[in-house]
Scaffold this active site. Structure first.
Site, PDB file in Angstrom:
ATOM      1  N   GLU A 126       6.640  -6.123  -9.887  1.00  0.00           N
ATOM      2  CA  GLU A 126       7.600  -7.146  -9.487  1.00  0.00           C
ATOM      3  C   GLU A 126       7.021  -7.936  -8.316  1.00  0.00           C
ATOM      4  O   GLU A 126       6.501  -7.322  -7.390  1.00  0.00           O
ATOM      5  CB  GLU A 126       8.937  -6.528  -9.063  1.00  0.00           C
ATOM      6  N   GLU A 269      11.799  -0.071  -8.423  1.00  0.00           N
ATOM      7  CA  GLU A 269      12.676   0.587  -9.393  1.00  0.00           C
ATOM      8  C   GLU A 269      12.125   0.680 -10.809  1.00  0.00           C
ATOM      9  O   GLU A 269      12.916   0.721 -11.761  1.00  0.00           O
ATOM     10  CB  GLU A 269      14.012  -0.152  -9.420  1.00  0.00           C
ATOM     11  N   GLU A 303      17.108   2.294  -5.386  1.00  0.00           N
ATOM     12  CA  GLU A 303      16.219   2.227  -6.557  1.00  0.00           C
ATOM     13  C   GLU A 303      16.863   2.905  -7.756  1.00  0.00           C
ATOM     14  O   GLU A 303      16.760   2.433  -8.883  1.00  0.00           O
ATOM     15  CB  GLU A 303      14.856   2.856  -6.261  1.00  0.00           C
TER      16      GLU A 303
HETATM   17  N1  B3K Z   1      12.753  -4.776  -6.469  1.00  0.00           N
HETATM   18  C1  B3K Z   1      11.846  -4.325  -5.449  1.00  0.00           C
HETATM   19  C2  B3K Z   1      11.261  -5.430  -4.631  1.00  0.00           C
HETATM   20  C3  B3K Z   1      10.068  -6.070  -5.217  1.00  0.00           C
HETATM   21  C4  B3K Z   1       9.457  -7.025  -4.218  1.00  0.00           C
HETATM   22  C5  B3K Z   1       8.374  -7.854  -4.822  1.00  0.00           C
HETATM   23  N2  B3K Z   1       7.708  -8.655  -3.833  1.00  0.00           N
HETATM   24  C6  B3K Z   1      12.480  -3.352  -4.526  1.00  0.00           C
HETATM   25  C7  B3K Z   1      13.945  -3.347  -4.504  1.00  0.00           C
HETATM   26  O1  B3K Z   1      14.596  -4.287  -4.105  1.00  0.00           O
HETATM   27  O2  B3K Z   1      14.507  -2.375  -4.904  1.00  0.00           O
HETATM   28 ZN    ZN Z   2      16.351  -3.798  -5.019  1.00  0.00          ZN
END
Ligand code: B3K
Ligand code: ZN
Length: 888
Positions: A126, A269, A303
């Site tokens: 991500e 996650e 998460e």
């Molecule tokens: N979804 C990830 C964050 C990803 C960041 C990318 N630069 C963590 C979270 O918010 O749970």
């Molecule tokens: Zn998140």
């Protein structure tokens, strides 16, 4: 890195559905640090919702070895390949692509894609890291089923993990082995993950509410198995909580958490295989503080909760990021509050959330990177994992619950999953589910997603003793922000209570309202620019308690008298507003003192603090009916950053001097009480991170820090003894921080601390952090610390511990008059950018508020910004932040 193309702005309005959908993905990895071969077989079909016929695959920093379409080897003329995309024009309706690529994980210092950390392989996809692993339509609205074959040297990488279920494993020739994983759920590419590593795990079988047994694992490096209990416990609590509160179950047979020391953010996650920064996994009493424990609980929960809010229902495009992040932050906040379980405990977590908003989100909303919760455009999506998308996004979700009630909110959630399970959707879909499930029109509520900026709500009141009416007149405004000149009124829930003369809550009768008889808090819905709310049968002029529980992310203006604030500070039944009254009393004084310091050329010689305020502080400090955790929060003065946000022209030195004066004065005036509370709030016996004990430690350590502003021998001794005898990291580090901040000679203690924890990376981070944030540490001292053998820019935690703590948590030194710290900042934004653009861009944001400083500082800050901007080779990440800061 920007190479042959200049940065492009991407707009939400330009969204088009993908031309092709992907049904299945089969990935084969031959893992080698220098040269990993990735074989990728994907089946695609034309998307009926699109008229386009080109297959567009993203790819970045990978080498294409071979490409086949429906069995045919493609030559260079059969596709278009540039630095970011591979396009096959006019492709057939059904396509099987076989793509072979090469990458070099050990060279990958960006920590996005496939990389090596301490000799092990990890991924981070991500937002757009999957394209650094293989060519793929790397966008969240392309969801597919994945099968993954991992092959690697068995001795070096005994553990091979990926998403979903392990379906096969065995040995290969040459000391290699393999593992095959299959994820039964369709997912977007950003949720893909693999780990190939030398790790060990704590594991447990856990029975779900429906009776199914699942395997839970927490994977860490050998030697850290004594620090996994709390993460495991938090995981089990999270699973239970989501079952009970939202009826959401774990949908896999196995759920894994893996800790890695080099990681750009907190955790990720990935479906069934969460990858975590060690900071949010590893804890034992010796190495972790109460705050670390709370962080682990929150992030493990966060998460895990993404498995439904993010993974099962995901985002259509990255503009919708808050759909999953705002909602999941709200869920983790509620989880943490429920884990404490008491009303004050819940309020204490709420106060923490308000502090974060004021410390970080309000400034962001008012600065050059200001954006709506659902942004309209971006250059680099990684720059939009912000406090606005996360924390303000969570506030927006919380407002649904405030407006609809807990049951109404739950109905909305149920409908959301019923409608959208397995889909990639928009923030509007969530709002529609909330509205439809409750038969409410939430059309105007959309403005919370589309308009940036912090609304200001102004309240006026009038009392009519003859008619026994009390009117609250609320009005709202919101300052213009980039591209948004005129804002329309928001739909703002304003929770209100009225206090009588003896401090009791008055029963409320709202004219035209349908509220339970005897209600003492009512949620007013402010939807117009100005509205009058009339309370009937009010026998005395009350003191209004407005915006209880911080019912909306706004600034509330009301002309409270000191007497009213003191009344609320001692009686408000709403703990958040009780705390808030204390903050207002303190802020008024801090701003006056700051102005006096500035007028006196920086001197604090003639400052005075009124006894009324000191007595109010004393009353709270010694009120044993209040939780220690609440008392601690009520006694902490607004931070230097929050004070700065209230000023038109920021003078960081004057703020620091004024705040220190206030702390010193409180410390001296309440010396006896502080010492008594210090002793009364000890937590002897085995360490436990529970909220009650943590609250006591927090209050006790706050007492110590007050006593240590200008310590005498006995107080110094108290800190030294605590440092030497402490049975846990919370007390040990608090004592050391108090010593460092007091300016007392701390050399041997720092040395001793370092030697004790040399092998514990997370504690070494603390060692750097506490020095970086001390007002006695100037930029020269920071440079000296950078020369320490344990310092490296390559590890994000380490870079953050020293550099970010200096630039963000040490304002009086960062803004030193000679501008030397600004040069330091520019130098390190540039250095970091060559290593890790995401981390560099975060550092770049330390200069966001440069226009608010006095002209002399402003000029120096601008120079530093221009120095960075002038670099030929900047990442899009840094370029976006710097150009927005410099733009008019
Ligand atoms: N979804 C990830 C964050 C990803 C960041 C990318 N630069 C963590 C979270 O918010 O749970
Ligand atoms: Zn998140």
């Amino acid at each position: 890195m920007r190479t042959d193309s200049s940065p492009q702005t991407i707009f939400r309005k330009d969204y088009t559905p993908p031309a092709f959908l992907v049904d299945t993905v089969e990935l084969g990895f031959d893992l080698h640090p220098e040269r990993t071969i990735v074989a990728n077989r994907i089946t695609l079909r034309q998307n009926p919702a699109s008229k386009r016929r080109d297959i567009v695959l993203h790819g970045e920093d990978i080498e294409l070895v071979q490409l086949r379409m429906n069995g045919q080897l493609l030559g260079k003329d059969d596709y278009l390949l540039d630095h970011a995309t591979l396009t096959i024009k006019k492709a057939p309706a059904q396509v099987v692509l076989e793509i072979e690529t090469l990458c070099a994980p050990v060279q990958n210092t960006t920590l996005s894609g496939l990389y090596v950390s301490n000799g092990n392989f990890f991924t981070q996809c991500e937002a757009e890291g999957f394209r650094r692993i293989t060519f793929f339509p790397d966008r969240p609205d392309v969801m597919a089923k994945y099968t993954v074959m991992l092959r690697a040297d068995k001795a070096s990488y005994p553990v091979l993990l990926s998403n979903g279920n392990l379906i096969e494993q065995g040995d290969l020739d040459d000391g290699r082995h393999y593992a095959k994983w299959e994820d039964p759920f369709k997912k977007p590419s950003y949720l893909f993950a693999l780990v190939a590593a030398r790790l060990v795990c704590q594991e447990e079988t856990f029975t779900l509410a429906d009776g199914r047994d699942v395997l839970l694992q927490v994977w860490v490096e050998e030697g850290n198995l004594d620090k996994t209990d709390y993460a495991m416990q938090s995981l089990k609590n999270s699973i239970r909580w989501d079952e009970e509160r939202f009826n959401l179950e774990l949908d896999l047979d196995r759920f894994m958490i893996v800790a890695v020391g080099d990681f750009n953010m907190g955790a990720m996650e990935n479906k069934g295989l969460n990858i975590f920064n060690t900071k949010f996994v590893l804890a034992n009493p010796r190495t972790a503080t109460d705050i670390d424990y709370a962080g682990i609980e929150a992030v493990v929960g966060h998460e895990y909760f993404h498995n439904w809010t993010g993974n099962r229902v995901t985002c259509r495009d990255w503009f919708q990021l808050s759909l999953k992040e705002g909602l999941t932050v709200f869920r983790d906040q509620e989880f943490s509050a429920d884990m404490i379980g008491t009303d004050t405990g819940r309020a204490v977590t709420r106060i923490d959330q308000v502090r974060t908003l004021r410390q970080a989100q309000f400034p962001e909303d008012a600065g050059p990177m200001s954006h709506p919760v659902r942004p309209d455009s971006f250059v680099e999506i990684n720059n939009f994992y912000t406090v606005t998308v996360y924390e303000k996004g969570a506030e927006v979700v919380r407002m649904y619950q405030t407006l609809l009630g807990r049951d109404g909110f739950r109905k909305g959630m149920d409908l959301y999953f019923k409608r959208h399970d397995g889909q990639a959707v928009e923030c509007d879909d969530f709002r529609a589910a909330m509205a439809d499930a409750n038969g409410r029109d939430l059309g105007q509520f959309e403005r919370w997603y589309s308009q940036a900026g912090t609304p200001v709500v102004t309240a006026r009141t009038r009392y009519d003793a003859v008619k026994r009416n009390f009117d609250i007149i609320l009005s709202q405004r919101c300052a213009p922000s980039a591209g948004q000149q005129d804002k329309l009124p928001f739909h703002i829930p304003v929770a209100v209570g009225l206090l009588g003369a003896s401090g009791q809550d008055l029963p409320l009768t709202l004219e035209g309202g349908k509220h339970a008889k005897g209600a003492t808090t009512i949620v007013l819905e402010l939807t117009e620019q100005e509205q009058i709310f009339r309370f009937r049968n009010v026998d005395e002029r009350p003191t209004p308690s407005i915006l209880r529980d911080f019912s909306a992310p706004v600034v509330l203006e009301y002309d409270y008298t000191d007497d009213e604030l003191l009344h609320l500070f001692s009686h408000d039944s709403d703990p958040v507003n009780r705390w808030e009254a204390g903050q207002r009393l303190a802020m008024e004084r801090l701003l006056k003192l700051t102005a006096q310091v500035a007028a006196a050329g920086g001197s604090d010689a003639n400052l005075k603090l009124d006894p009324t305020f000191i007595n109010a502080q004393r009353a709270v400090l010694t009120d044993e009916t209040l939780d220690a955790a609440f008392r601690e929060l009520a006694l902490i003065l607004p931070s230097e950053t929050i004070i700065a946000e209230q000023m038109d022209v920021v003078d960081p030195q004057a703020i620091h001097t004024a705040r220190q004066f206030m702390r010193r004065t409180i410390g001296a005036a309440l010396k006896e009480e502080l010492i008594a509370q210090y002793h009364a709030n000890q937590t002897p016996g085995d360490y436990s991170p529970d909220a009650l004990s943590a609250g006591k430690r927090a209050l006790k350590n706050l007492c110590l820090s007050y006593l240590m502003v200008a310590p005498d021998m006995a107080e110094l001794k108290l800190a030294q003894q605590q440092f030497e005898k402490a049975g846990n990291m919370t007390d040990r580090s608090a004592a050391l921080v108090a010593m460092i901040h007091s300016g007392a000679a701390t050399g041997p203690y720092l040395q001793n601390f370092y030697e004790d924890f040399e092998g514990e990376a997370l504690v070494v981070d603390k060692w750097f952090a506490m020095q970086a944030a001390a007002p006695t540490t100037n930029v020269a001292a920071v440079r000296q610390l950078m020369a320490h053998p344990a310092f490296t820019l390559k590890n994000p935690n380490r870079a953050r511990s020293l550099i970010f703590n200096f630039t963000n948590a040490n304002p009086s030194q960062f803004h030193a008059a000679d501008g030397s710290a600004y040069d330091f900042w520019a130098e390190h934004v540039i250095k970091l950018d060559a290593i890790n653009p995401q981390v560099a861009a975060r550092l770049a944001r330390a200069m966001d508020r440069w226009r608010r400083y006095a002209p002399a500082l402003q000029a120096k800050m601008k120079q530093a910004l221009e120095k960075v901007a002038a670099r030929a080779k900047l990442s899009n990440d840094v370029l976006e932040v710097i150009s927005k800061a410099l733009a008019n």
